[in-house]
Scaffold this motif. Sequence first.
Motif, PDB file in Angstrom:
ATOM      1  N   VAL A   4     -14.628 -11.117   9.381  1.00  0.00           N
ATOM      2  CA  VAL A   4     -14.364 -11.205   8.363  1.00  0.00           C
ATOM      3  C   VAL A   4     -15.282  -9.719   7.157  1.00  0.00           C
ATOM      4  O   VAL A   4     -14.289  -9.435   5.810  1.00  0.00           O
ATOM      5  N   TYR A   5     -16.037  -9.465   7.455  1.00  0.00           N
ATOM      6  CA  TYR A   5     -15.909  -7.992   7.405  1.00  0.00           C
ATOM      7  C   TYR A   5     -14.742  -6.606   7.266  1.00  0.00           C
ATOM      8  O   TYR A   5     -14.674  -5.788   6.385  1.00  0.00           O
ATOM      9  N   SER A   6     -13.749  -6.776   7.818  1.00  0.00           N
ATOM     10  CA  SER A   6     -12.225  -6.408   7.638  1.00  0.00           C
ATOM     11  C   SER A   6     -11.375  -6.796   7.339  1.00  0.00           C
ATOM     12  O   SER A   6     -10.126  -6.257   7.579  1.00  0.00           O
ATOM     13  N   GLY A   7     -11.422  -8.113   6.440  1.00  0.00           N
ATOM     14  CA  GLY A   7     -10.448  -8.529   6.057  1.00  0.00           C
ATOM     15  C   GLY A   7      -9.779  -9.214   6.378  1.00  0.00           C
ATOM     16  O   GLY A   7      -8.861  -9.703   5.506  1.00  0.00           O
ATOM     17  N   VAL A   8      -9.583  -9.518   7.398  1.00  0.00           N
ATOM     18  CA  VAL A   8      -8.993 -10.963   8.054  1.00  0.00           C
ATOM     19  C   VAL A   8      -8.672 -11.913   7.466  1.00  0.00           C
ATOM     20  O   VAL A   8     -10.226 -12.296   7.289  1.00  0.00           O
ATOM     21  N   SER A   9      -7.394 -12.274   7.844  1.00  0.00           N
ATOM     22  CA  SER A   9      -6.903 -13.685   6.667  1.00  0.00           C
ATOM     23  C   SER A   9      -8.023 -14.772   8.026  1.00  0.00           C
ATOM     24  O   SER A   9      -8.076 -14.599   9.073  1.00  0.00           O
TER      25      SER A   9
ATOM     26  N   GLU B 123     -16.134 -14.730  14.635  1.00  0.00           N
ATOM     27  CA  GLU B 123     -15.177 -14.202  13.279  1.00  0.00           C
ATOM     28  C   GLU B 123     -15.616 -13.349  12.665  1.00  0.00           C
ATOM     29  O   GLU B 123     -15.295 -12.382  11.534  1.00  0.00           O
ATOM     30  N   LEU B 124     -17.293 -12.858  12.472  1.00  0.00           N
ATOM     31  CA  LEU B 124     -17.997 -13.300  11.085  1.00  0.00           C
ATOM     32  C   LEU B 124     -17.445 -10.753  11.602  1.00  0.00           C
ATOM     33  O   LEU B 124     -17.438 -10.311   9.947  1.00  0.00           O
TER      34      LEU B 124
ATOM     35  N   ARG C 209      -8.148 -14.741  11.602  1.00  0.00           N
ATOM     36  CA  ARG C 209     -10.235 -14.200  12.120  1.00  0.00           C
ATOM     37  C   ARG C 209     -10.219 -15.838  13.489  1.00  0.00           C
ATOM     38  O   ARG C 209     -10.899 -15.611  14.465  1.00  0.00           O
TER      39      ARG C 209
END
Lengths: 234, 411
Positions: free
Chosen positions: A113-118, A109-110, A122
Amino acid sequence: MNTPIINIEHIARVYDMGGEKVHALRDVSLNIYPNEYIAIMGPSGSGKSTMMNILGCLDTPSSGIYNFKGLDVKEMDDNDLAEIRNREIGFVFQTFNLLPRASALKNVELPLVYSGVSRSERRDRAIKTLEEVGLGDRMQHKPNELSGGQRQRVAIARALVTKPSIILADEPTGNLDSKTGVEIMRLFQELWKRGNTIIVVTHEEDIARHAHRIVRIRDGKVESDTTNPQSAIA
Amino acid sequence: MKISEFFETTRISFEALSSNKMRSFLTTLGVVIGIFFVVLMGWAINGLDSTLDKTFNAIGTDMLYVDKWNWAGGRNWRNVEARKDITYAQALEFCKRIKSAEVVMPQGRAWGRQVQFKNQLLNGITIMGVPHQYALTPSGNVFQGRFFSQFEDMNSADVAVIGYNVAINLFPDSNSLGKTIKIAGRSFTIIGVIEKRGTFITDFMDNQCYIPLSSFFGIFGTTGRSISIAIKAGSEEQLDEVRSEAVGIMRAVRNTPPGAEDDFAINESQAFREESKTMRIAVYGIGLGLTALSFIVGMIGIMNIMFVTVTERTKEIGIRKALGATRTSILIQFLTEAAALCFTGAVIAFVICSIAIYATVKIFDLAFPPYIPPALLLIATVVSILVGIIAGLIPAMRASRMNTVDALRYE
C-alpha cells in the motif's frame, strides 16, 4: 567479493537520557554482502537492539558512516527512511506485530500500500507470497485465528512481499515453542537458499547456529565477527 | 501519497470506525445534531421563501391597496386608529381621478361574519364587496364556476363567489355551485369558487366570500366603515409611478393639509416581505447558533476520541511506519478517519432529517414542501468533513510525529 549492501564504518549511537549520555553503540564497523545469513548476537544491554534499529533504518547513527546500497542513511530525512524501509528492508519481529483487525492477506498487502502498488497487483503478490510460506489456505484468517507459528509466517510473508534487499529478524522465535521455532528457522534457511540476505538478531545460541556468520556485540562494540563452521552451507 | 494508498486509507478508516460502532456513533452525535439543525434551518427558510412567493403571486405583485390600516405593523397603532375612514364617496372620486392604473376599484370589507348553509354555520368569514372588475386581479381567479358579471354587479344580484376554505368546510364532498348560502340573513347563490391562495401566513385569504359591492352596501350600508381601494398597476415597474399618483390624489381627495403625514396607507405585497425578514433572521440566528454550538461540542468530542484512538493504536502506528508509512501517510490516515466519522454523522443526520421533515409536513399538514435543497446537502457534507479534519488535526499530527522505535515497543 562483490559490493556490500550494507557498509557501516565506526558508527556510534548516543542517547540523551535526561542530561545523561548513554552510549548504546560506541564503535561498530560491519559490511553485509548479498545473500549472507548473519546472526547478530549479544546479551541484553549490549546494544544489539540499537544495532538492529540502525540496520533497519528505524533510527540513525549519531556518528560514523552508514551506506545502504551506496546511499548515505545518516543524512536521510524521515520520508527517505520510510521509503528505504518500505523498499529495501523486510522486518520480522519477535511479537509478530501484525495488525490485529486485518486478515493475513491484508497484513501482507500493507507494505505494498505504501509503495503505491495497485489493488489487484497487491492482492496477487500477497497471495503468491503467502503460498510461498505455506499459508495459502489461511489467507482470510485474522491473526487471533492463527497459531504463533502461522502468525510468524504471515509476518515473514509481509517482509518478503516487497522483495527487499535484506530481511531483518529480531528474535524471530522468541515467542514460539521450540518445535515451531525450528520450523521458522528452517523457513529462513529456505529463504536464504532462494537468494535472500538474512540478518537475525538474537541472544540464543541455538538460533544463531543456523547462520553462516556470527557477529557478537558487547558494550556497544563488535566483540567478534566469525564465520560459523557448524552451519551446513548448502 | 499515491491514489491507491488514499483509497486504501479511506477503506481502512471506515473499517476502523465500524469496529467500534457504538463509540463512533456517540462521538459523531454532535455532528449529527449540527447537520440536523443546518438542514432543518435550510428547509424552513426554503419553505418560507416559496410560501412568500406564493403569497405575493396570490396578492399580486403589481397590486396596491389604499386602506385606512397598514398591513405591516411598526406604526403607532393609536394614530392609525384615529385616522378618518375612507368613505365610499372618496373612493369613487379617487377611482375617477387616477390615470396611471390599469384597473382600480373600491371594495368593502366586513370582518368576522357568519355564513350559513342550511343549518351549518361557518364563523370568522370576511365578506368582501367588490365590483365585477375584481375578476381581473390575481385574487379573483375562480377554479370552479365564474365571477359575477357587470350586469349582476349593477343589479345587486344575490350571487356569491366563495373562498377555498369556505367551499371545503361547507361542502366537503359535494359541488357548491348553485347552492344557496345565507350571509347576514340574505340568501346568495354560489356561482364560483376562488382557487386556493392562502399559505400559512395568509390563511385568511381563503376564508372570504365575494359579493357584488352594491349588494354589500345593501346589507352592511355605506357608512361606519372604511372602504379600501384596490389598484392594479399593470406591472411591477409601474408600481412607483402609480403609487406616487395614488398618494397625491388621495391627499387631495381627503384634504390632507400640506406637510401633514398621510392619513391612509398604501399597502402592497412587499409588506409581507418586510415582515418575513424578521422571521428569516430569527430562523437563521437560531439555526446558526444551534449549529455552531453542536459543531463545537461535536468537535471537542471528536478531538477527544481521536486522541484516545491514536494512543490505543500507537503500536499500529509503529508497525505502519516500520513498513514504510511516511508521516504524511499517517497524518492523512487519521485525518481521513476523523473526516469519515463526521461524514457518517452527516449521512445519519440526512436520514433523520428527511424522516423528520416528511413527518412534520404530513402531521401538521404544512404548506411547506418536504424538500431539502441539494446545495444544502452538499454544503453540510463539506462542512462536516471540514469539522472532522479540524478536530482530527492535532491528534493526527501527534500520531504522525511518533517515534517509530518507541511506538513499536508500546504495549
